[in-house]
Each structure stands twice: as C-alpha cells, then as structure tokens.
Design an enzyme around this catalytic site. Structure first.
Site, short mmCIF file in Angstrom:
data_model
loop_
_atom_site.label_atom_id
_atom_site.label_comp_id
_atom_site.label_asym_id
_atom_site.label_seq_id
_atom_site.Cartn_x
_atom_site.Cartn_y
_atom_site.Cartn_z
N THR A 126 103.58 52.94 42.97
CA THR A 126 102.16 52.41 42.46
C THR A 126 101.04 53.43 41.73
OG1 THR A 126 100.11 51.05 43.02
CG2 THR A 126 101.50 52.42 44.78
N LYS A 155 102.41 55.06 50.17
CA LYS A 155 103.31 54.99 48.99
C LYS A 155 103.42 56.26 48.49
CE LYS A 155 104.81 51.89 47.04
NZ LYS A 155 106.17 51.26 47.23
P1 NAD Z 1 105.79 41.97 47.81
O1 NAD Z 1 104.78 41.99 48.84
O2 NAD Z 1 105.51 40.36 47.22
O3 NAD Z 1 107.07 41.85 48.36
C1 NAD Z 1 107.73 42.67 49.23
C2 NAD Z 1 108.98 42.44 49.73
O4 NAD Z 1 109.65 43.42 50.53
C3 NAD Z 1 108.92 41.10 50.39
O5 NAD Z 1 110.06 40.34 50.03
C4 NAD Z 1 109.23 41.45 51.87
O6 NAD Z 1 109.73 40.57 52.70
C5 NAD Z 1 109.88 42.75 51.89
N1 NAD Z 1 109.89 43.78 52.90
C6 NAD Z 1 108.90 44.14 53.55
N2 NAD Z 1 109.02 44.93 54.79
C7 NAD Z 1 110.49 44.96 54.58
C8 NAD Z 1 111.39 45.61 55.26
N3 NAD Z 1 111.25 46.58 56.36
N4 NAD Z 1 112.65 45.60 55.10
C9 NAD Z 1 113.21 44.82 53.77
N5 NAD Z 1 112.41 44.16 53.21
C10 NAD Z 1 111.10 44.33 53.35
O7 NAD Z 1 105.38 43.05 47.03
P2 NAD Z 1 105.44 43.38 45.16
O8 NAD Z 1 104.08 42.95 44.69
O9 NAD Z 1 106.65 42.52 44.57
O10 NAD Z 1 105.78 44.66 45.31
C11 NAD Z 1 107.01 45.22 45.34
C12 NAD Z 1 106.89 46.85 45.17
O11 NAD Z 1 106.26 47.28 43.82
C13 NAD Z 1 106.15 47.63 46.55
O12 NAD Z 1 107.00 48.66 46.72
C14 NAD Z 1 104.94 47.83 45.71
O13 NAD Z 1 104.28 48.88 46.45
C15 NAD Z 1 105.13 48.15 44.44
N6 NAD Z 1 104.20 47.67 43.41
C16 NAD Z 1 103.59 46.70 43.33
C17 NAD Z 1 102.57 46.20 42.38
C18 NAD Z 1 101.86 44.95 42.51
O14 NAD Z 1 101.12 44.65 41.54
N7 NAD Z 1 102.23 43.88 42.99
C19 NAD Z 1 102.40 47.53 41.38
C20 NAD Z 1 102.96 48.57 41.58
C21 NAD Z 1 103.80 48.87 42.30
O1 DAU Z 2 97.71 49.12 41.11
C1 DAU Z 2 98.93 48.63 41.64
C2 DAU Z 2 98.57 47.75 42.92
O2 DAU Z 2 98.18 46.50 42.49
C3 DAU Z 2 99.91 47.49 43.72
O3 DAU Z 2 100.29 48.81 44.28
C4 DAU Z 2 99.40 46.79 45.17
O4 DAU Z 2 100.75 46.59 45.77
C5 DAU Z 2 98.97 45.57 44.41
O5 DAU Z 2 98.55 44.74 45.52
C6 DAU Z 2 97.88 45.79 43.58
O6 DAU Z 2 96.55 46.28 44.42
P1 DAU Z 2 95.02 45.75 44.13
O7 DAU Z 2 94.13 46.09 45.49
O8 DAU Z 2 94.48 46.15 42.88
O9 DAU Z 2 95.25 44.07 44.10
P2 DAU Z 2 94.55 42.88 44.50
O10 DAU Z 2 95.21 41.77 43.67
O11 DAU Z 2 94.57 42.82 45.84
O12 DAU Z 2 93.16 43.05 44.01
C7 DAU Z 2 92.76 43.06 42.58
C8 DAU Z 2 91.19 43.31 42.53
O13 DAU Z 2 90.79 42.13 42.89
C9 DAU Z 2 90.57 44.32 43.37
O14 DAU Z 2 89.60 45.03 42.57
C10 DAU Z 2 90.08 43.85 44.47
C11 DAU Z 2 89.79 42.33 43.70
N1 DAU Z 2 89.87 41.19 44.77
C12 DAU Z 2 90.88 40.87 45.53
C13 DAU Z 2 91.10 39.83 46.32
C14 DAU Z 2 92.54 39.45 46.95
C15 DAU Z 2 88.72 40.09 45.02
O15 DAU Z 2 87.67 40.54 44.24
N2 DAU Z 2 88.77 39.27 45.69
C16 DAU Z 2 89.88 39.05 46.33
O16 DAU Z 2 90.08 37.89 47.22
#
Ligand code: NAD
Ligand code: DAU
Length: 337
Positions: A126, A155
């Site tokens: 990330t 991470k």
């Molecule tokens: P998510 O929380 O939606 O999904 C995570 C998945 O991992 C779930 O299906 C969960 O059941 C599984 N999991 C958790 N612990 C586990 C374990 N011990 N063994 C096996 N499975 C397990 O997350 P996401 O948003 O899809 O993110 C996926 C990856 O991408 C993560 O590594 C996150 O750090 C990275 N990432 C996310 C974002 C974002 O904006 N969501 C951005 C950049 C990077």
């Molecule tokens: O940048 C990549 C990351 O983006 C990933 O690595 C993470 O897994 C993913 O969860 C995300 O992290 P953020 O903290 O940026 O995402 P989130 O959706 O939780 O929040 C986005 C922005 O919105 C942040 O500035 C916090 C704000 N926020 C979030 C929530 C849940 C609010 O203002 N209100 C809320 O209720």
C-alpha cells in the site's frame, strides 16, 4: 497452465482480481485461500466459485502446513498475497491481529515460497507505507518508508520481509504499492461504500476532522490489471507504485456521492478525527506506466458513477453484509461437501 495461489481472494481487491483473471486469462488456474474473516465474503465470487480454473480453500495464511500442502497438491508456480487485515480504524482499536496476519502470515508464505522454490512471490502492499504528504509532492518508489498507523506499520514490515527474503535466499519477488481503491464489492467500513450505504438509508455521513484529507483514488479493476502486468512482465526485485492521478478531498468525494444519489449535503456530519490521520497521499505511477505499459482505464468521475450504480443495483449484497448474513453463506455453500 500457470497455477497461482491467490490469498485473500474473497476480499474486495482479491475477489475482483480472481474474477478478472478467470474471465480474461484462460491459461491460469487459481487456488484461492481465504480465512473468511469479517471482510471475506464468498458472495463476492458469485458465478465464479465453481469455475473450472478456480479452487476455493478456507484457511489461514499463518498455517504453514496447509500452505505447503496446497503448493504440492496443486503444483503452484507463484503466490500473490492479498490477504491482510486492511482497515486503518480497526488497527487503531485492535493492532494485534494486524501483526499476526500482515507480518507473521506474510512470513509463513515467504518461507513456503523459499522452500518450494516458487517462480514468483507478489506482495500487495500500500502507499500508506510511505507515511503522509504535505500539500505538494508525490510518493515515488524511492520515498523512504515512514508508516504512521499500526496497519501501515504492519504492511511496511511485510515489505521489508519480502525484500529480505529476496536478498538472503534469492526468492523472486515483486512488491506493488497502490493508492486507495474503490469499486464493486468493497466492504462498507471503508469510506466510499460506508457513505453510499448511509446516504441510501438517510443516515448521517460521519466525516473525520475537517474532511479535507486527500486520497488518490484508483478504480479496483485498474489495480487488478496493474498487478497482472507485474505478474507477467516485471523483473524480479522490482517495486511498483500504482495510482490513478485522482487526488480528491474526502468532502469532494462525498459531495459526488450525495449528488448522484440525490441526497442533501445536510447529511454530512463532522465527527472526531481519526487518531494520527494521514493528511494526504498521492502516487507517482510513472515507473509502472513507462516500464510495463500499464495505464488506468477509467477516470474517477466515471468510476465513481459505475460504483454508486453498482451499489444501487446490488442492495441485497449490501444488506447481507450490513446484517452479517453473508457469514452464513459459507456454511450453506459447503455444508454438504
Ligand atoms: P479486504 O479486507 O477487503 O480483504 C482481505 C481478505 O483477506 C479478506 O477476504 C479476508 O478474509 C482475508 N484474510 C484476512 N486475514 C487472513 C488470513 N490470516 N488468512 C487468509 N485470509 C485472510 O482487503 P482489500 O481492501 O481487498 O485489500 C487487499 C490487499 O490490498 C491488502 O493486502 C491491503 O493491504 C492491500 N491494499 C488495499 C487497498 C485498498 O484501498 N483497499 C489499497 C492498497 C493496498
Ligand atoms: O491508501 C491505501 C489504503 O487505503 C489501503 O492500504 C487501506 O487498506 C484502505 O483501507 C485505505 O485506507 P484509508 O484509511 O485511506 O481508507 P478509508 O476508506 O478508511 O478512509 C478514507 C478517508 O476517509 C480517510 O481520510 C478517512 C476518511 N473517513 C473514513 C471513514 C471510514 C471518514 O472521514 N469517515 C469514515 O467513516
């Protein structure tokens, strides 16, 4: 036929990746290992669970014996590690599980990749490992790691372990660092689906602090195509930033959501800020664009409309998640197997 162990493939990004690969890459078999935590949802794989090139296994990435067995049984060539605890707010209230899954789990997978001499290990990381930005500048792959939350610290630790396994034992690896994803099947604890769900139900939209924190949004499908390009083309040891040049304040994003749903701006409610809330993220994705030829397919204004409309058309999915009913799905899917 390439055989890939995808971990976390029932989560948001992992399930989008699995669906993309099964749809677009006929020469690829996916073993999808997921613990099905609160964030894992088999309904994210509807229509693909029984795909001939897909095998779902419920299990933990911390279980070394299981990983070794899967690699042998399915003759796995590569691991793509999506599995993680992914929500910053949860890492502030309960950091321990982030250490277990994100660090110890990655270590377990790396040991298996080393011992079984896999062709490639791809770590889905990330942009949060770089810390936060002021008003100017962007994260490049050379930006020093400076994580601010327990989530991003876990991470960053995993990234260091991946690099160390490459340096010490020569495992072949890549690390991808992506900005904030949005799109279909995102769990409604994250900002965009949470705001959509609340607005649909005429509930207050809780905006942390002044709402002027900036995130650099990328449509999830575009993240998945970037990972595929890395898997297919990247030399081992390279790290790639992935982002879509879509910097927005939280208030800008929430304003777009309210307009599309024809809901009043008065639903916005400013609440106590997140502890240690990073002010701004912005990704310089020049390297992956120049070296691997990747580029995003949609701009934010299109992607957010597609996303809001998807949530409108999939309110049963949303309801099942919000009510917790989706967690019964595994039992109903697998009770007779
Ligand atoms: P998510 O929380 O939606 O999904 C995570 C998945 O991992 C779930 O299906 C969960 O059941 C599984 N999991 C958790 N612990 C586990 C374990 N011990 N063994 C096996 N499975 C397990 O997350 P996401 O948003 O899809 O993110 C996926 C990856 O991408 C993560 O590594 C996150 O750090 C990275 N990432 C996310 C974002 C974002 O904006 N969501 C951005 C950049 C990077
Ligand atoms: O940048 C990549 C990351 O983006 C990933 O690595 C993470 O897994 C993913 O969860 C995300 O992290 P953020 O903290 O940026 O995402 P989130 O959706 O939780 O929040 C986005 C922005 O919105 C942040 O500035 C916090 C704000 N926020 C979030 C929530 C849940 C609010 O203002 N209100 C809320 O209720």
């Amino acid at each position: 036929m390439k055989k890939i162990l995808v971990t976390g493939g029932a989560g948001f990004i992992g399930s989008n990746f699995v669906r993309m690969v099964l749809t677009e890459q006929p020469d690829c078999f996916i073993v999808n290992l997921d613990k099905l935590t609160y964030a894992g949802n088999l309904e994210n794989l509807t229509g693909f669970l029984e795909h001939k090139n897909h095998k779902f296994i419920k299990g933990d990435i911390c279980d070394g014996e299981l990983i070794a067995k899967i690699i042998d049984e399915y003759k796995i060539d590569a691991i793509i590690n999506f599995a993680a605890e992914s929500h910053v707010d949860r890492s502030i209230s309960e950091p321990k599980i982030f250490i277990d899954t994100n660090i110890a789990g990655t270590l377990t997978l790396l040991e298996a990749a080393r011992d079984k001499k896999l062709e490639r290990f791809i770590q889905i990381s990330t942009d949060e490992v770089y810390g936060e930005l002021g008003p100017d500048g962007m994260f490049t792959e050379q930006t020093p790691l400076s994580p601010n939350s327990p989530y991003s610290a876990s991470k960053a630790s995993a990234d260091h372990l991946v690099r160390a396994f490459g340096h010490t034992w020569g495992i072949k690896y890549n690390i991808t660092r992506c900005s904030n994803n949005y799109g279909e099947y995102q769990f409604p604890e994250k900002m965009i689906p949470l705001m959509i769900n609340n607005a649909l139900n005429d509930k207050d939209l809780p905006v942390y602090g002044d709402g002027l924190n900036v995130r650099d949004w990328l449509y999830v499908y575009d993240h998945c195509t970037a990972i595929w390009q890395v898997f297919e083309k990247a030399p081992s040891g390279e790290i790639y930033n992935i982002g879509g040049c879509n910097e927005k304040t939280n208030l800008e994003v929430i304003g777009l959501i309210l307009n599309r749903l024809k809901k009043p701006q008065s639903l916005i409610k400013f609440v106590k800020d997140r502890l240690g809330h990073d002010r701004r993220y912005a990704i310089d994705a020049t390297k992956i664009m120049n070296e691997l030829g990747w580029k995003p397919s949609v701009i934010f204004e299109e992607g957010i409309v597609k996303t809001i409309d998807w949530y409108l058309q999939n309110q049963e999915w949303l309801q099942n998640v919000v009510s917790g009913d989706y967690q019964k799905y595994y039992e109903s899917m697998y009770e007779n197997r």
